[in-house]
Design an enzyme around this catalytic site. Structure first.
Site, PDB file in Angstrom:
ATOM      1  CB  SER A 467      -0.974  -0.025   1.184  1.00 56.62           C
ATOM      2  OG  SER A 467      -1.887  -1.080   1.039  1.00 56.62           O
ATOM      3  CG  ASP A 478       7.391   5.690 -11.367  1.00 57.51           C
ATOM      4  OD1 ASP A 478       7.953   4.643 -11.733  1.00 57.51           O
ATOM      5  OD2 ASP A 478       6.183   5.746 -11.065  1.00 57.51           O
ATOM      6  CE  LYS A 492      -5.540  -3.661   0.517  1.00 52.90           C
ATOM      7  NZ  LYS A 492      -5.889  -2.289   0.131  1.00 52.90           N
TER       8      LYS A 492
END
Length: 681
Positions: A467, A478, A492
């Protein structure tokens, strides 16, 4: 549109709702197991809410009806211990009718199946009770018992299922015998265990049946959506208020066993080092001298009530360790109950040296935020980001060459904290995209232009990082801001909320709540964290490629998906080509890392095992060989750490001290290798 969300759960971590219903105090007459008007109304409302608001578009039809029937039978009899194939064949008439039953509120098929189930439980439990009275078992006879029947076919008839129960009784006797119990105590324990199993089923009332059936519907759609009856909702509220008291462990019900799902960072169980995720609790005793109660087959709530208790009191647990296997003797774990303080869960720092460099390690066990303190106007309220900011300043004063953020076993928490923590390491920009069931996309952004730390950075993750941890790690990856190192994360990437169903009814009846998946997370580059998780730049050999762990192991999990990238400005491409090869070459000769990989292989082998020998000599031999391998692994690691060797594994507990919770430095192994990777970079 009605405002359906009474709780914004945000990034709901690994805390899962068990679909097993809670038992009531008294046995329920079989003629009372019929649906009432409130349950019929609730079924209609649950269906309407799922069709309108669930992230996955729900179509209640014959195809879904098939899934619901299979899931319902699995919920009732997960280990195929009661129904036979002949029973399953009789239920075929409902295969394409359960969708109509839910849509119309005519729930009789679910209750018909449950009454047959209760009858079969009575019949099956009668057999082991009779075997205990008159049978002597031959443990020199070479035969096996399949204890995990989840993927096995249903027994074809009464004769076959009776033989399964005969072997189960024989296995139970052998297990208790190897644990040192005498014949009289064994028979008393097992008689009580089987009678408790029967009584537990007799205590399930109509609400329990309804909840189990409706959850067969919700779980056929997606694994994080579940219905909670009014009673279960009340228990959930209590558990949330008391979640930081007791021993600090999240438990779930696996067939007839109570399994540790998660050990809460900073709690008594975590500090003891004796209880781990995957361990099975088979007995509970109070204090030093209290009777050890056999809790196999107990309802989860009853087990929790026995384990939970006042601060500073002692509870003893009889545990089947995950790393020892189902056929191993149990061990006693003693834990002093305590309240888990925020500072025990707070981020902490340390320093590791590698290749002549010094690296700061910031351990972040959860994404916490003191919302109550913030709401009351306390300017110094605690939060992950505030604590990490201070730790960064402390480490910079100590002139570290780089920083490692350790997110292993961090199941998530506050979405706000995941966003703000990312902001400490990037100038500004989007951190995560959130897409709701209507297709609308919101972007959570770091709006603070300050980059608190811009030096070399690594983020250490494992299969239990979930999460909010995945949001942070994905954003760092990224932006090209740092190395992601370790194992692919849990995967998840969905958001749940609690829906109060009573607001959809005209009356004043409490209809319970629905935990509903309403949105999905997407990285700034457009890919989801769902299902795949975050794949590290440098992957450790402990990574599990079997698909048996994390979101990808759950039935009906949402698939990986992709949307348009957000507008963001990565700092540049990391040059990674040589890092993986240097890591693999190094850990191939690293005794500490070899300890982890060999231990992992042993655990995976045990988890793949579905049957055990009923030959006493073979059982002892297997267990002794497994213990010897574990002892040799630990002693090699101890020699590396400059510690005295153990003569047996039990000595390890005595070797632990209050000042050294991890004398062998097992927790440091991955941190040390991450430091070497960062040094390579």
């Amino acid at each position: 549109m009605k405002k359906i969300l009474i709780h914004w759960i945000g990034v709901f971590s690994l805390l899962a709702f068990s679909t097993a219903a809670f038992a009531v105090a008294k046995e329920v007459p079989v003629d009372a197991l019929v649906p009432d008007n409130i349950q019929r109304q609730t079924a209609l409302i649950v269906n309407r809410v799922l069709e309108r608001y669930h992230y996955r578009k729900v179509v209640l039809d014959n195809k879904l009806s098939e899934k619901i029937l299979d899931r319902y039978l699995e919920s009732l009899d997960p280990n195929k211990s009661f129904f036979t194939q002949q029973d399953i064949d009789t239920f075929a008439k409902y295969r394409y009718k359960l969708d109509d039953a839910i849509a119309s509120g005519k729930l009789e098929p679910a209750f018909d199946i449950f009454r047959k189930y209760r009858m079969r439980v009575d019949q099956r439990v009668a057999l082991p009770l009779s075997l205990l009275e008159k049978n002597k078992f031959d443990f020199t006879r070479d035969e096996t018992y399949r204890f995990d029947r989840e993927d096995a076919p249903w027994a074809k008839d009464k004769k076959e299922i009776s033989d399964q129960w005969r072997k189960r009784v024989k296995n139970d006797i052998l297990g208790l015998s190897l644990a040192g119990k005498d014949e009289k105590k064994i028979r008393e324990t097992l008689e009580k265990r089987y009678k408790t199993l029967r009584r537990r089923i007799h205590q399930l009332d109509a609400d329990s049946v309804f909840q189990t059936f409706i959850n067969a519907y919700t779980l056929s759609i997606e694994p994080h959506t579940a219905y909670m009856s009014p009673e279960r909702s009340e228990n959930f509220d209590i558990s949330m208020r008391l979640s930081l008291q007791g021993i600090g462990a999240v438990l779930r019900s696996d067939d007839e066993y109570t399994t540790v799902q998660k050990v809460v960072p900073g709690g008594p169980a975590d500090k003891s080092g004796q209880l781990h995720a995957g361990d099975r609790i088979v007995g509970v005793a109070q204090g030093k001298d209290g009777e050890m109660l056999d809790i196999v087959g107990w309802p989860l709530q009853d087990v929790v009530e026995k384990i939970r208790g006042k601060k500073d009191t002692l509870v003893r647990l009889n545990v089947l360790p995950k790393a020892a296997g189902m056929d191993a003797p149990t061990r006693i774990v003693s834990i002093v109950r305590d309240k888990i303080k925020l500072e025990d869960q707070a981020a902490k720092s340390s320093i590791i040296e590698a290749d002549g460099m010094r690296f700061g390690v910031i351990d972040v066990p959860a994404f916490y935020r003191d919302f109550r303190g913030q709401a009351s106007g306390n300017k110094d309220f605690r939060s992950t980001t505030r604590d990490v900011r201070k730790l960064i300043a402390k480490l910079q004063k100590q002139k570290v060459d780089g920083i490692i953020v350790d997110l292993r076993n961090n199941g998530g928490g506050s979405l706000t904290e995941a966003t703000e923590l990312t902001g400490l390491f990037i100038p500004f920009g989007p951190v995560v995209q959130v897409k709701d069931s209507q297709g609308h996309i919101d972007v959570e952004r770091d709006t603070d232009p300050e980059e608190v730390y811009s030096g070399p950075l690594a983020v250490l993750v494992n299969r239990n990082s979930a999460s909010a941890s995945e949001i942070f790690a994905a954003a760092i990856q990224d932006y090209g801001r740092g190395l992601i190192v370790g194992e692919p994360t849990f995967g998840k990437g969905t958001v749940q909320s609690l829906v109060d169903l009573s607001q959809f009814a005209r009356g004043k009846d409490d209809l319970g709540r629905l935990r509903l998946t309403i949105a999905q997370f997407f990285r700034v580059q457009g890919g989801s964290t769902q299902h795949k998780g975050v794949v590290p730049d440098v992957i450790f050999p402990t990574a599990d490629g079997s698909g048996k762990h994390g979101e990808r192991s759950l039935d009906n999990a949402l698939p990986w998906a992709e949307i348009k990238p957000a507008e963001y400005h990565p700092e540049g491409q990391l040059h990674l080509s040589m890092l993986q090869s240097k890591h693999e070459k190094r850990v191939g000769h690293d005794l500490a890392f070899r300890f982890l990989t060999e231990q992992n292989q042993e655990i995976n082998k045990l988890q793949d095992k579905k049957e055990v020998s009923l030959l006493e000599s073979e059982r002892k031999k297997e267990w002794q060989e497994r213990e010897q391998r574990a002892l040799e692994r630990h002693n090699k690691l101890r020699a590396l750490r400059g510690l005295e060797p153990l003569t047996k594994l039990d000595d390890e507990e005595e070797d632990d001290t209050d000042t050294e919770e991890d004398p062998e430095g097992i927790n440091r192994i991955m941190q040390e290798e991450t430091a070497r990777i960062l040094a390579d970079y």
